[in-house]
Design an enzyme around this catalytic site. Sequence first.
Site, PDB file in Angstrom:
ATOM      1  N   ASP A   1      84.652  95.715  44.624  1.00 41.12           N
ATOM      2  CA  ASP A   1      86.011  94.989  44.937  1.00 41.12           C
ATOM      3  C   ASP A   1      86.500  95.413  46.269  1.00 41.12           C
ATOM      4  O   ASP A   1      88.023  95.095  46.471  1.00 41.12           O
ATOM      5  CB  ASP A   1      86.927  94.974  43.830  1.00 41.12           C
ATOM      6  CG  ASP A   1      85.957  94.849  42.604  1.00 41.12           C
ATOM      7  OD1 ASP A   1      85.170  93.981  42.469  1.00 41.12           O
ATOM      8  OD2 ASP A   1      86.557  95.787  41.613  1.00 41.12           O
ATOM      9  N   GLU A   2      85.977  95.536  47.480  1.00 39.22           N
ATOM     10  CA  GLU A   2      86.392  95.976  48.613  1.00 39.22           C
ATOM     11  C   GLU A   2      86.831  94.806  49.309  1.00 39.22           C
ATOM     12  O   GLU A   2      87.490  94.878  50.512  1.00 39.22           O
ATOM     13  CB  GLU A   2      85.566  96.896  49.279  1.00 39.22           C
ATOM     14  CG  GLU A   2      85.311  98.299  48.625  1.00 39.22           C
ATOM     15  CD  GLU A   2      84.028  98.503  47.733  1.00 39.22           C
ATOM     16  OE1 GLU A   2      83.652  97.265  47.442  1.00 39.22           O
ATOM     17  OE2 GLU A   2      83.615  99.217  47.281  1.00 39.22           O
TER      18      GLU A   2
ATOM     19  N   ASN B   1      77.361  90.988  36.577  1.00 40.65           N
ATOM     20  CA  ASN B   1      78.365  91.943  36.420  1.00 40.65           C
ATOM     21  C   ASN B   1      79.197  91.927  37.976  1.00 40.65           C
ATOM     22  O   ASN B   1      80.465  92.060  37.634  1.00 40.65           O
ATOM     23  CB  ASN B   1      78.018  93.637  36.403  1.00 40.65           C
ATOM     24  CG  ASN B   1      77.037  93.931  37.428  1.00 40.65           C
ATOM     25  OD1 ASN B   1      76.362  93.070  38.011  1.00 40.65           O
ATOM     26  ND2 ASN B   1      76.793  95.364  37.458  1.00 40.65           N
TER      27      ASN B   1
ATOM     28  N   HIS C   1      82.275  88.628  43.566  1.00 42.47           N
ATOM     29  CA  HIS C   1      82.492  88.490  44.818  1.00 42.47           C
ATOM     30  C   HIS C   1      83.315  87.163  45.135  1.00 42.47           C
ATOM     31  O   HIS C   1      82.952  85.969  44.874  1.00 42.47           O
ATOM     32  CB  HIS C   1      81.156  88.479  45.535  1.00 42.47           C
ATOM     33  CG  HIS C   1      80.438  89.635  45.460  1.00 42.47           C
ATOM     34  ND1 HIS C   1      79.072  89.756  45.648  1.00 42.47           N
ATOM     35  CD2 HIS C   1      80.779  90.847  44.764  1.00 42.47           C
ATOM     36  CE1 HIS C   1      78.626  90.985  45.613  1.00 42.47           C
ATOM     37  NE2 HIS C   1      79.844  91.608  44.928  1.00 42.47           N
TER      38      HIS C   1
ATOM     39  N   LYS D   1      63.456  97.503  32.020  1.00 43.53           N
ATOM     40  CA  LYS D   1      62.792  97.685  33.188  1.00 43.53           C
ATOM     41  C   LYS D   1      62.215  98.971  33.184  1.00 43.53           C
ATOM     42  O   LYS D   1      60.871  99.288  33.587  1.00 43.53           O
ATOM     43  CB  LYS D   1      63.778  97.257  34.404  1.00 43.53           C
ATOM     44  CG  LYS D   1      62.987  97.631  35.689  1.00 43.53           C
ATOM     45  CD  LYS D   1      63.724  97.127  37.005  1.00 43.53           C
ATOM     46  CE  LYS D   1      63.221  97.359  38.204  1.00 43.53           C
ATOM     47  NZ  LYS D   1      64.027  96.683  39.342  1.00 43.53           N
TER      48      LYS D   1
ATOM     49  N   THR E   1      85.490  90.200  34.393  1.00 45.47           N
ATOM     50  CA  THR E   1      85.994  90.300  33.142  1.00 45.47           C
ATOM     51  C   THR E   1      87.427  90.087  33.171  1.00 45.47           C
ATOM     52  O   THR E   1      88.141  90.267  31.912  1.00 45.47           O
ATOM     53  CB  THR E   1      85.618  91.860  32.846  1.00 45.47           C
ATOM     54  OG1 THR E   1      86.452  92.636  33.737  1.00 45.47           O
ATOM     55  CG2 THR E   1      84.255  92.218  32.770  1.00 45.47           C
TER      56      THR E   1
ATOM     57  N   LYS F   1      92.524  94.373  34.395  1.00 47.03           N
ATOM     58  CA  LYS F   1      93.439  94.992  35.597  1.00 47.03           C
ATOM     59  C   LYS F   1      92.791  96.234  36.194  1.00 47.03           C
ATOM     60  O   LYS F   1      91.978  96.833  35.630  1.00 47.03           O
ATOM     61  CB  LYS F   1      94.550  95.680  34.957  1.00 47.03           C
ATOM     62  CG  LYS F   1      95.747  94.553  34.888  1.00 47.03           C
ATOM     63  CD  LYS F   1      96.955  95.300  34.576  1.00 47.03           C
ATOM     64  CE  LYS F   1      98.431  94.467  34.406  1.00 47.03           C
ATOM     65  NZ  LYS F   1      99.495  94.960  34.239  1.00 47.03           N
TER      66      LYS F   1
ATOM     67  N   LYS G   1      92.377  94.334  53.229  1.00 46.75           N
ATOM     68  CA  LYS G   1      93.563  94.343  52.610  1.00 46.75           C
ATOM     69  C   LYS G   1      94.588  95.377  53.215  1.00 46.75           C
ATOM     70  O   LYS G   1      95.280  95.894  52.247  1.00 46.75           O
ATOM     71  CB  LYS G   1      93.279  94.724  50.954  1.00 46.75           C
ATOM     72  CG  LYS G   1      92.354  93.850  50.337  1.00 46.75           C
ATOM     73  CD  LYS G   1      92.157  93.695  48.901  1.00 46.75           C
ATOM     74  CE  LYS G   1      92.973  92.852  47.830  1.00 46.75           C
ATOM     75  NZ  LYS G   1      92.735  92.729  46.598  1.00 46.75           N
TER      76      LYS G   1
HETATM   77  P1  2SA Z   1      77.946  97.473  34.207  1.00 50.29           P
HETATM   78  O1  2SA Z   1      78.683  96.241  33.540  1.00 50.29           O
HETATM   79  O2  2SA Z   1      77.028  98.283  33.429  1.00 50.29           O
HETATM   80  O3  2SA Z   1      77.779  97.276  35.515  1.00 50.29           O
HETATM   81  O4  2SA Z   1      79.297  98.613  34.354  1.00 50.29           O
HETATM   82  C1  2SA Z   1      79.138  99.889  34.618  1.00 50.29           C
HETATM   83  C2  2SA Z   1      80.500 100.181  35.363  1.00 50.29           C
HETATM   84  O5  2SA Z   1      80.353  99.490  36.773  1.00 50.29           O
HETATM   85  C3  2SA Z   1      81.533  98.747  36.917  1.00 50.29           C
HETATM   86  N1  2SA Z   1      81.333  97.509  37.565  1.00 50.29           N
HETATM   87  C4  2SA Z   1      82.331  97.045  38.447  1.00 50.29           C
HETATM   88  N2  2SA Z   1      83.064  97.579  39.267  1.00 50.29           N
HETATM   89  C5  2SA Z   1      83.998  96.800  40.084  1.00 50.29           C
HETATM   90  N3  2SA Z   1      83.637  95.412  40.117  1.00 50.29           N
HETATM   91  C6  2SA Z   1      82.566  94.890  39.518  1.00 50.29           C
HETATM   92  N4  2SA Z   1      82.642  93.679  39.408  1.00 50.29           N
HETATM   93  C7  2SA Z   1      83.617  92.624  38.978  1.00 50.29           C
HETATM   94  C8  2SA Z   1      84.592  92.527  39.649  1.00 50.29           C
HETATM   95  C9  2SA Z   1      84.356  93.642  37.561  1.00 50.29           C
HETATM   96  C10 2SA Z   1      85.304  92.794  36.674  1.00 50.29           C
HETATM   97  O6  2SA Z   1      84.477  92.090  40.886  1.00 50.29           O
HETATM   98  O7  2SA Z   1      86.046  92.541  39.384  1.00 50.29           O
HETATM   99  O8  2SA Z   1      85.447  91.702  36.712  1.00 50.29           O
HETATM  100  O9  2SA Z   1      85.725  93.674  35.651  1.00 50.29           O
HETATM  101  C11 2SA Z   1      81.761  95.807  38.743  1.00 50.29           C
HETATM  102  N5  2SA Z   1      80.752  95.656  38.045  1.00 50.29           N
HETATM  103  C12 2SA Z   1      80.552  96.633  37.095  1.00 50.29           C
HETATM  104  C13 2SA Z   1      82.343  98.695  35.488  1.00 50.29           C
HETATM  105  O10 2SA Z   1      83.703  98.458  35.630  1.00 50.29           O
HETATM  106  C14 2SA Z   1      81.932  99.813  35.118  1.00 50.29           C
HETATM  107  O11 2SA Z   1      82.782 100.845  35.290  1.00 50.29           O
HETATM  108  P1  GDP Z   2      84.026  92.293  46.256  1.00 50.75           P
HETATM  109  O1  GDP Z   2      83.449  92.367  44.763  1.00 50.75           O
HETATM  110  O2  GDP Z   2      83.812  93.297  47.044  1.00 50.75           O
HETATM  111  O3  GDP Z   2      83.430  91.024  46.552  1.00 50.75           O
HETATM  112  O4  GDP Z   2      85.545  91.994  46.252  1.00 50.75           O
HETATM  113  P2  GDP Z   2      86.238  91.163  45.159  1.00 50.75           P
HETATM  114  O5  GDP Z   2      86.102  89.474  45.252  1.00 50.75           O
HETATM  115  O6  GDP Z   2      85.895  91.625  43.535  1.00 50.75           O
HETATM  116  O7  GDP Z   2      87.806  91.633  45.210  1.00 50.75           O
HETATM  117  C1  GDP Z   2      88.363  91.393  46.349  1.00 50.75           C
HETATM  118  C2  GDP Z   2      89.734  90.573  46.337  1.00 50.75           C
HETATM  119  O8  GDP Z   2      90.608  90.919  47.570  1.00 50.75           O
HETATM  120  C3  GDP Z   2      89.549  89.085  46.513  1.00 50.75           C
HETATM  121  O9  GDP Z   2      90.425  88.441  45.549  1.00 50.75           O
HETATM  122  C4  GDP Z   2      89.681  88.616  47.653  1.00 50.75           C
HETATM  123  O10 GDP Z   2      89.839  87.184  48.058  1.00 50.75           O
HETATM  124  C5  GDP Z   2      90.759  89.448  48.195  1.00 50.75           C
HETATM  125  N1  GDP Z   2      90.680  89.939  49.654  1.00 50.75           N
HETATM  126  C6  GDP Z   2      89.639  90.315  50.277  1.00 50.75           C
HETATM  127  N2  GDP Z   2      90.112  90.752  51.647  1.00 50.75           N
HETATM  128  C7  GDP Z   2      91.423  90.667  51.596  1.00 50.75           C
HETATM  129  C8  GDP Z   2      92.306  91.140  52.550  1.00 50.75           C
HETATM  130  O11 GDP Z   2      92.099  91.527  53.844  1.00 50.75           O
HETATM  131  N3  GDP Z   2      93.545  90.812  52.232  1.00 50.75           N
HETATM  132  C9  GDP Z   2      94.096  90.297  51.255  1.00 50.75           C
HETATM  133  N4  GDP Z   2      95.156  90.198  50.651  1.00 50.75           N
HETATM  134  N5  GDP Z   2      92.995  90.085  50.142  1.00 50.75           N
HETATM  135  C10 GDP Z   2      91.466  90.067  50.395  1.00 50.75           C
HETATM  136 MG    MG Z   3      84.190  92.321  43.070  1.00 49.78          MG
END
Ligand code: 2SA
Ligand code: GDP
Ligand code: MG
EC number: 6.3.4.4
Length: 450
Positions: free
Chosen positions: A39-40, A64, A67, A167, A325, A328, A355
Site C-alpha cells: 500500500d505504498e 488480495n 491498487h 500449486k 478488505t 484499518k 504520501k
Molecule cells: P494473504 O491474503 O494470504 O495474502 O495475506 C497475508 C498477509 O499479506 C497481507 N496482504 C496485504 N497487505 C497490504 N495490502 C494488501 N492489499 C490490500 C490493500 C489489503 C486489504 O491494498 O489494502 O485490503 O486489507 C495485502 N494483501 C495481502 C495481509 O494483510 C496479511 O498480513
Molecule cells: P498500492 O497497493 O501500493 O497500490 O497502494 P494502495 O492503493 O493500496 O494505497 C495507497 C493509497 O494512497 C491510495 O488510496 C492512493 O490513492 C493513495 N496515494 C498514493 N500516493 C499518494 C500520495 O502521494 N499522497 C496521498 N495523499 N495519497 C496517495
Molecule cells: Mg494496496
Amino acid sequence: MTESSSSVVNGSNYETLHQGRLNMYKSKVGVVLGAQWGDEGKGKVVDMLALEVDIVCRCQGGNNAGHTVVANGREFDFHLLPSGIVNEKCISVIGNGVVIHLPSLFDELSKNEAKGLQKLEHRLIISDRAHLVFDFHQLVDGMQEAEKGGKSLGTTKKGIGPAYSSKATRNGIRVGELLGDFNLFTDKFKSIVATHLRLFPSINIDVDAELARYKEYAEKVRPYVKDTICFLHTALRQGKKILVEGANAAMLDIDFGTYPYVTSSNCSIGGVLTGLGLPPQTIGEVIGVVKAYTTRVGDGPFPTEQINEVGELLQTKGAEIGVTTKRKRRCGWLDIPLLKYTSLVNGYTSICLTKLDILDTLAEIKVAVAYKRANGEKLDHFPGTIAELGEIEVEYATLPGWQESTENIRNFKELPENAQKYVRFLENELSVPVQWVGVGKGRESIINIH
Ligand code: 2SA
Ligand code: GDP
Ligand code: MG
C-alpha cells in the site's frame, strides 16, 4: 573438450554468439515494487509510468492486492487487473505466477467497464500457466485463520495461501487445463476437492454445480488466454516497452518478509522473473515505492508502529484503509533498516517516495535509523525470525517538520526546505536516488525531481 569445439569456443563464433545473447533484447523491463508492507501507492506509480509503455504485467499474488489509481477525476481500485489497464494504449498481462479467482476477475472487469474502461477484452492477456483459486480455497483460508485464534496472520481471506499450497503440492489446476479436455479438468477438480475434504471435512462443496459453473468460465476466459512467455519475449525483441507491477511488497515476501506473517508469493524481484518467465538480463530499472511513513495491514511484527496519536493521525489523514478488505491499516514512522534490507534484496535503481503530504502538519518527524539489541549492539542485518525481531530496540533520528501544505507543489525546489531535507535524508541513508515524490492521490500530484 575436443580440438574442434575448443577452437569454436575461443574463436569468433563464441564472441558472436556471446555478444548476440547480451544484445538480443532491444528493450529492458521496468519494475515497480513495494518496499515496505504494501500500500505504498504502487498503483499510482504504475498508472503514471504506463503512459509511456506498451505492456504492463502482474507477476504474482492474486486479488488480495488492492491498487488505487486516481486518473482523469475518477478513482479505480484494481485487484487482479494490472493498474496500467487505465491506459487504453497498454496491453495488460496477468502472468503465470499470479493465482486467479475467475469469478472475482470477471466482477472486476464488469465493474471497470461500468466505470468507463473500454475494450478490455482486446487489452488483457492471461497466462495459460496461471493457477486457479477456487471458492473452497477461500473457505479454507478463513477456516485456517479461525483455527489460529489469537495467532492469526490477518490474511485477506481471498484463498491466496491455500491456492499457492495447491500449486506447491502439485494438486493445483492451471487456467490452460480448464480450457483443455473438460473430462481431464473434471478429474483434477474432483481430486483437489477430495484432498481438501480430507483435511477440512466440514467444507461444503457442490461438485456438480462447481463443474457446471467452470464449464461456463472456460468459455468466458478462453479469448483472454495465451502463452504469455512467448508473447513477452517477442515484444522484447521488437523493442516494446514492458513494465511489471509488483503486488503486496518485499516485507510480505514468503522468503524475505516477516515469516510467517507474509503472503504466499515472492513479492520481491525474484517473483518478477519466475512469475513471467523473464531472464535476469531483461530487467532494467527497478523502482522501489516507499511511503513517507510505514503501514501494515494484518497481523505481525511492526517495529516502528505508533499506537498513539501519531499513528491515529497517519491513519486518518492518510486514509489508511485496506482497499480489498476495508480493514484499518496500522501506522508508524519510516523505517530505514527495513528499507535498506529490501533495497538489498530488490536492487532499487530509484525510489518513488509517496504520501509526503500526509506528514505536512507534524512539528517533528521521527525516522528509525538503527535496530539495536538489548546490550546496545547495532544489528548489521534484518532479523530472520520473529523472535529476534521481537527483541530489537529501535533507534530514531528526529527531523524537523515543515508544517505547511505540499499538496499543490509540483516542483522539488518549491517544497519547504525541511520537506526537501526529509527526502534527501532518505536518499542518503539508502544511497538510492529519489526520482519522484508524491504529494496527493492523483496522477498529476507527483513531483519528478530529475
Ligand atoms: P494473504 O491474503 O494470504 O495474502 O495475506 C497475508 C498477509 O499479506 C497481507 N496482504 C496485504 N497487505 C497490504 N495490502 C494488501 N492489499 C490490500 C490493500 C489489503 C486489504 O491494498 O489494502 O485490503 O486489507 C495485502 N494483501 C495481502 C495481509 O494483510 C496479511 O498480513
Ligand atoms: P498500492 O497497493 O501500493 O497500490 O497502494 P494502495 O492503493 O493500496 O494505497 C495507497 C493509497 O494512497 C491510495 O488510496 C492512493 O490513492 C493513495 N496515494 C498514493 N500516493 C499518494 C500520495 O502521494 N499522497 C496521498 N495523499 N495519497 C496517495
Ligand atoms: Mg494496496
